[in-house]
Enzyme design. Structure first.
Site, PDB file in Angstrom:
ATOM      1  N   GLN A 168      58.360  57.893  22.302  1.00 55.06           N
ATOM      2  CA  GLN A 168      58.236  56.710  21.087  1.00 55.06           C
ATOM      3  C   GLN A 168      57.607  55.559  21.595  1.00 55.06           C
ATOM      4  O   GLN A 168      57.237  55.451  22.876  1.00 55.06           O
ATOM      5  CB  GLN A 168      60.076  56.318  21.050  1.00 55.06           C
ATOM      6  CG  GLN A 168      60.856  55.854  22.236  1.00 55.06           C
ATOM      7  CD  GLN A 168      62.192  55.852  21.711  1.00 55.06           C
ATOM      8  OE1 GLN A 168      62.629  54.834  21.395  1.00 55.06           O
ATOM      9  NE2 GLN A 168      62.851  57.045  21.829  1.00 55.06           N
ATOM     10  N   GLU A 209      61.671  46.640  25.991  1.00 55.56           N
ATOM     11  CA  GLU A 209      62.575  47.121  26.694  1.00 55.56           C
ATOM     12  C   GLU A 209      62.504  47.328  28.206  1.00 55.56           C
ATOM     13  O   GLU A 209      61.398  47.215  28.512  1.00 55.56           O
ATOM     14  CB  GLU A 209      62.654  48.771  26.372  1.00 55.56           C
ATOM     15  CG  GLU A 209      63.238  49.180  24.931  1.00 55.56           C
ATOM     16  CD  GLU A 209      63.152  50.804  24.909  1.00 55.56           C
ATOM     17  OE1 GLU A 209      63.425  51.073  23.701  1.00 55.56           O
ATOM     18  OE2 GLU A 209      62.934  51.507  25.652  1.00 55.56           O
ATOM     19  N   ARG A 256      58.352  57.489  16.571  1.00 57.00           N
ATOM     20  CA  ARG A 256      58.430  58.743  17.421  1.00 57.00           C
ATOM     21  C   ARG A 256      57.009  59.236  17.527  1.00 57.00           C
ATOM     22  O   ARG A 256      56.376  59.428  16.609  1.00 57.00           O
ATOM     23  CB  ARG A 256      59.503  59.558  16.890  1.00 57.00           C
ATOM     24  CG  ARG A 256      60.883  58.852  17.149  1.00 57.00           C
ATOM     25  CD  ARG A 256      62.091  59.756  16.449  1.00 57.00           C
ATOM     26  NE  ARG A 256      63.465  59.229  16.796  1.00 57.00           N
ATOM     27  CZ  ARG A 256      63.799  58.220  15.930  1.00 57.00           C
ATOM     28  NH1 ARG A 256      63.408  58.029  14.877  1.00 57.00           N
ATOM     29  NH2 ARG A 256      65.133  57.842  16.348  1.00 57.00           N
TER      30      ARG A 256
END
Length: 419
Positions: free
Chosen positions: A98, A135, A298
């Protein structure tokens, strides 16, 4: 103000049945426990424990009562929303490949899909909100395995060349038909080769009359245990394909994984994954901190929807160094992971024998993973037992930890507090 919070781990199939429970000293549920979410994301907001369930059952409701007090005036004026989401993540099987969009891509994609009338819960919805989703993952198990970012063209050429040589030898021995790997290499060497190849694999590589992915994976399987493969610097790349094929047979992501950096983090090591970086977590236990968004494009290793056009527009195809993020010691006992975004930063606090202090400029979440810790702020204090968590409002300003144990503190970056 400190508020005790908790949640139930998400039971995604790839989750470990024991790792989160063991790490936090809790009783395991008996099923997979993939992610414990501590934040105000509407998908699984943290429960406020000890509060009146009718007035503030979770962090979303608590924020809604008084956004300026709970988040700080600056953040409340921008949303109001808690900008980050803290997770304990335990992968016992590989997650999907992803990538995540930039803020500009997220805003444009969200508006476009709204205009197109795609339901927020639609199977083909890419953008659930207007926000980016960088992230940070820190390994807390002995090792944490991941794929992230594209290799250099030279590395991709070397590992596919060895594969092509093995294909020639195997084809001669078996009397089969050669072609898939030559086709793969031809595309990689063409104009905008990596992007073109990824797009081809996702659109056409899975099956039909050609079955290119299956053929390439079969050749990788033959090669991976050979002396030539084991002696090459790319042995782990070939082994990764065969490992992933047990979970996702025939998936185009198996071949795409060859083009990606294979990384093993040791305890305390971290990756920071900015917009456009294609990645997949393979196995291990980690503390994950991210911007609070649901925007995921994705790229394989999944039965879910893949929007190939949007994915290739979002992906960063440049060969970049593995995005390790080393912690810095901001004060004694405090190691800080500070990425180049204002949405979040993460502190690991080792408490004992003296006190340890973390300054916060916005709201914070404290997770104790060893020992009962006493946390004092500017206006109040609380005890956080091992495996427990607490939310702190910005007026606490500075969190001082005493006792003996380890805590993780998630908070906003200092830039979030500036006008």
């Amino acid at each position: 103000m400190f508020v005790s919070i908790d949640n139930t781990p998400r039971d995604y199939a790839w989750g470990s049945r024991s790792a989160i429970a063991e790490y936090l000293g809790r009783e395991a549920s008996g099923g997979p426990e993939a992610e414990l979410w501590l934040g105000a994301h509407p998908g699984s907001p943290a429960k406020v424990t000890g509060a009146d369930p009718e007035t503030a059952p979770d962090l979303v409701a608590l924020i809604a009562q008084d956004p300026a007090a709970v988040l700080g005036e600056r953040i409340a004026a921008l949303g109001p929303r808690l900008p980050f989401l803290l997770k304990v993540l335990a992968a016992d099987a590989p997650l999907s490949l992803q990538a995540h969009p930039t803020p500009e891509q997220a805003r444009a994609g969200y508006a476009r899909e709204n205009a197109d009338g795609i339901p927020l819960d639609g199977w083909n919805r890419n953008y659930k909100d207007e926000f980016h989703k960088p992230e940070l993952i820190v390994a807390v198990s002995d090792r944490f395995d991941a794929l992230c970012g594209f290799r250099s063209p030279e590395e991709i050429e070397a590992l596919t060349l060895l594969l092509a040589e093995a294909d020639v030898a195997a084809t001669r021995a078996e009397g089969g038909q050669q072609g898939a790997i030559d086709l793969l290499r031809g595309r990689l060497q063409g104009p905008d080769g990596l992007r073109s190849t990824v797009e081809w694999l996702l659109r056409d590589g899975r099956g039909g009359d050609t079955g290119q992915v299956a053929w390439i994976v079969e050749r990788v399987a033959h090669l991976s245990g050979s002396d030539a493969a084991l002696a090459s610097p790319h042995a782990a790349a070939y082994a990764t394909v065969t490992d992933l094929a047990r979970h996702y047979p025939g998936d185009p992501g198996l071949v795409i994984s060859l083009f990606l950096n294979r990384v093993t983090l040791r305890r305390g090591e971290a990756l920071y994954l900015p917009a456009g970086n294609i990645h997949a977590y393979l196995q291990g236990l980690g503390i994950e901190l991210m911007a609070a968004s649901d925007n995921v494009l994705r790229g394989g290793l999944t039965p879910k929807h893949i929007d190939v056009d949007e994915l290739v527009d979002v992906l960063d195809f440049r060969p970049l160094p593995v995005p390790f993020l080393a912690p810095i010691e901001t004060m004694p006992g405090v190691s800080t992971y500070r990425p180049d975004v204002d949405d979040f930063e993460l502190h690991r606090v080792d408490v004992g024998p003296g006190a340890a202090t973390v300054a916060i400029t916005g709201p914070a979440i404290v997770l104790s993973v060893a020992g009962t810790l006493h946390v004092s702020g500017a206006v109040s204090d609380t005890d956080v037992p091992a495996g427990g968590a607490a939310f702190a409002t910005p007026d606490e300003a500075e969190l001082t930890f005493t006792g003996t144990g380890v805590a993780w503190v998630a908070t906003t970056g200092s830039g979030y507090a500036r006008d």
